[in-house]
Design a protein around this motif. Structure first.
Motif, PDB file in Angstrom:
ATOM      1  N   ARG A 233       0.397  -1.402  -0.223  1.00 54.72           N
ATOM      2  CA  ARG A 233      -0.118  -0.190   0.375  1.00 54.72           C
ATOM      3  C   ARG A 233       1.040   1.573  -0.502  1.00 54.72           C
ATOM      4  O   ARG A 233       0.682   2.261  -0.760  1.00 54.72           O
ATOM      5  CB  ARG A 233      -1.094  -0.247   1.212  1.00 54.72           C
ATOM      6  N   SER A 257      -8.781   3.508   3.405  1.00 55.84           N
ATOM      7  CA  SER A 257      -9.435   1.438   3.244  1.00 55.84           C
ATOM      8  C   SER A 257      -8.477   0.884   3.451  1.00 55.84           C
ATOM      9  O   SER A 257      -8.743  -0.654   4.399  1.00 55.84           O
ATOM     10  CB  SER A 257      -9.789   1.410   2.006  1.00 55.84           C
ATOM     11  N   PHE A 258      -7.258   0.958   3.449  1.00 54.45           N
ATOM     12  CA  PHE A 258      -6.142  -0.217   4.233  1.00 54.45           C
ATOM     13  C   PHE A 258      -6.115  -0.423   5.646  1.00 54.45           C
ATOM     14  O   PHE A 258      -6.710  -1.816   5.478  1.00 54.45           O
ATOM     15  CB  PHE A 258      -4.596   0.083   3.838  1.00 54.45           C
ATOM     16  N   GLU A 260      -8.983   0.319   7.290  1.00 55.48           N
ATOM     17  CA  GLU A 260     -10.272  -0.782   7.339  1.00 55.48           C
ATOM     18  C   GLU A 260      -9.966  -1.929   7.899  1.00 55.48           C
ATOM     19  O   GLU A 260     -11.225  -2.421   8.317  1.00 55.48           O
ATOM     20  CB  GLU A 260     -11.150   0.248   6.756  1.00 55.48           C
ATOM     21  N   GLN A 261      -9.950  -2.124   5.891  1.00 51.16           N
ATOM     22  CA  GLN A 261      -9.446  -3.629   5.787  1.00 51.16           C
ATOM     23  C   GLN A 261      -8.786  -4.507   7.076  1.00 51.16           C
ATOM     24  O   GLN A 261      -8.789  -5.773   7.405  1.00 51.16           O
ATOM     25  CB  GLN A 261      -9.218  -4.380   4.643  1.00 51.16           C
ATOM     26  N   GLN A 262      -7.413  -3.610   7.891  1.00 53.66           N
ATOM     27  CA  GLN A 262      -6.183  -4.314   8.714  1.00 53.66           C
ATOM     28  C   GLN A 262      -6.967  -4.574   9.761  1.00 53.66           C
ATOM     29  O   GLN A 262      -6.380  -5.351  10.389  1.00 53.66           O
ATOM     30  CB  GLN A 262      -4.961  -4.059   8.138  1.00 53.66           C
ATOM     31  N   ASN A 264      -9.877  -4.956  10.547  1.00 55.65           N
ATOM     32  CA  ASN A 264     -11.571  -5.714  10.417  1.00 55.65           C
ATOM     33  C   ASN A 264     -11.714  -6.425  11.490  1.00 55.65           C
ATOM     34  O   ASN A 264     -10.883  -7.650  11.299  1.00 55.65           O
ATOM     35  CB  ASN A 264     -11.446  -6.366   9.325  1.00 55.65           C
TER      36      ASN A 264
END
Ligand SMILES: Nc1ncnc2c1ncn2[C@@H]1O[C@H](COP(=O)(O)OP(=O)(O)OP(=O)(O)O)[C@@H](O)[C@H]1O
Ligand SMILES: [Mg+2]
Length: 310
Positions: A233, A257-258, A260-262, A264
């Protein structure tokens, strides 16, 4: 942190400070318009770090100098760079040579291999000193800026070049510089990312920004898979920032968004770290020192349990 010595040829001019030539012994790092060398004075056997700024980075030089001078005016906190000397040098220099902007500091730090609970404790101590005594935020806590003083084994927090004053700070920087976010986007806090993603002015400096960056740094240093994803990223973000003009808004939303994904909550690692990142965002300002100390001690205790013991 020493790099290939052949790269020393990068610096074609002699490094002059106060009329004295410094011998470059190794390359410690390269930044935007900046090269950092391991150097030695002719009169000493001690190695020092010499940060050389291009003429185009004169403002960055003056800002970092202001912060390092403020650090040097307080009781020494191991792990913070100590200013040994600085230019502009009045030295003889070749006729017509450009003015050099140099910062000479100690220690020359080495790579921090593992983040341990005792190093976490010490980084909180350094941050607390910056936030409550000097009233500045570091502004760029990230893995590259955590290192070790090989003489004492103390963890160091390098690069005060992005530091910004909190209210009541004695460190005075030009308004434009104090307001501009110059930290590493990948470790920025939500307030900074949201402002930048909307094309707005970055949020005002706040201790939470360092706390969030530290928790994200620890997360990347502890989890190999997240570190790998972060490297990918970072490259994509760098591409956005390299555009002319740089697409800062797109880069900031990619970083958001990176994370938010990690973070999760459906993954075990994500669940634990997302709570910690949320707690870091809730660190209060340092005007009420007792409140700040309580919240940061709690965060420090939680973070220390997630890194290597020792
Ligand atoms: N005292 C030091 N000891 C060892 N290495 C150092 C020291 N100071 C800087 N470095 C190395 O040089 C690199 C660049 O220095 P610094 O971060 O201060 O410059 P920069 O312009 O902010 O670079 P960047 O934009 O990459 O952060 C650091 O990431 C670190 O690896
Ligand atoms: Mg840096």
């Amino acid at each position: 942190m020493d790099r290939d010595a052949s790269a020393l040829q990068l610096e074609s001019r002699p490094l002059l400070l106060g009329g004295q030539e410094l011998s470059p012994l190794g390359l410690l790092g390269v930044g935007r318009g900046v090269v950092v060398y391991r150097v030695r004075r002719a009169t000493s056997t001690e190695d020092l770090a010499c940060k050389v700024f291009d003429a185009s980075r004169a403002t960055a030089f003056h800002s970092e100098l202001a912060v390092l001078t403020a650090i040097a005016s307080e009781a020494h906190v191991p792990g913070l760079p100590m200013l040994e000397a600085n230019s502009p040098a009045p030295g003889p220099g070749a006729p017509g040579a450009e003015a050099q902007h140099l910062l000479l500091t100690r220690p020359v730090a080495t790579r921090l291999e593992h983040l341990t609970s005792s190093s976490v404790l010490h980084i909180f101590h350094i941050l607390s000193h910056l936030h409550t005594k000097l009233k500045v935020v570091h502004g760029d806590v990230e893995p590259k800026h955590l290192a070790v003083d090989p003489a004492s084994g103390t963890v160091c927090l390098l690069d005060l070049g992005s530091a910004a004053p909190l209210s009541g700070s004695r460190v005075v920087l030009p308004e434009a510089r104090a307001r501009r976010y110059s930290g590493t986007l990948l470790f920025a806090s939500d307030d900074v990312l949201s402002a930048l993603a909307e094309g707005a002015q970055p949020a005002a400096p706040h201790p939470r920004q360092d706390m969030v960056a530290l928790v994200k740094t620890a997360c990347v240093m502890v989890h190999g898979t997240i570190a790998k994803a972060a490297a990918g990223r970072a490259e994509a973000v760098a591409q956005q920032l390299a555009q002319q003009p740089p697409d800062i808004a797109r880069a900031a939303s990619m970083v958001r968004s990176f994370w938010e994904q990690q973070l999760n909550a459906s993954t075990a690692a994500g669940c634990v770290w997302s709570e910690l990142v949320a707690d870091a965002h809730n660190i209060p300002g340092s005007e009420d020192v007792a409140l700040y100390a309580r919240a940061s001690q709690q965060l420090c205790g939680q973070l220390a349990t997630l890194v290597c013991p020792g």
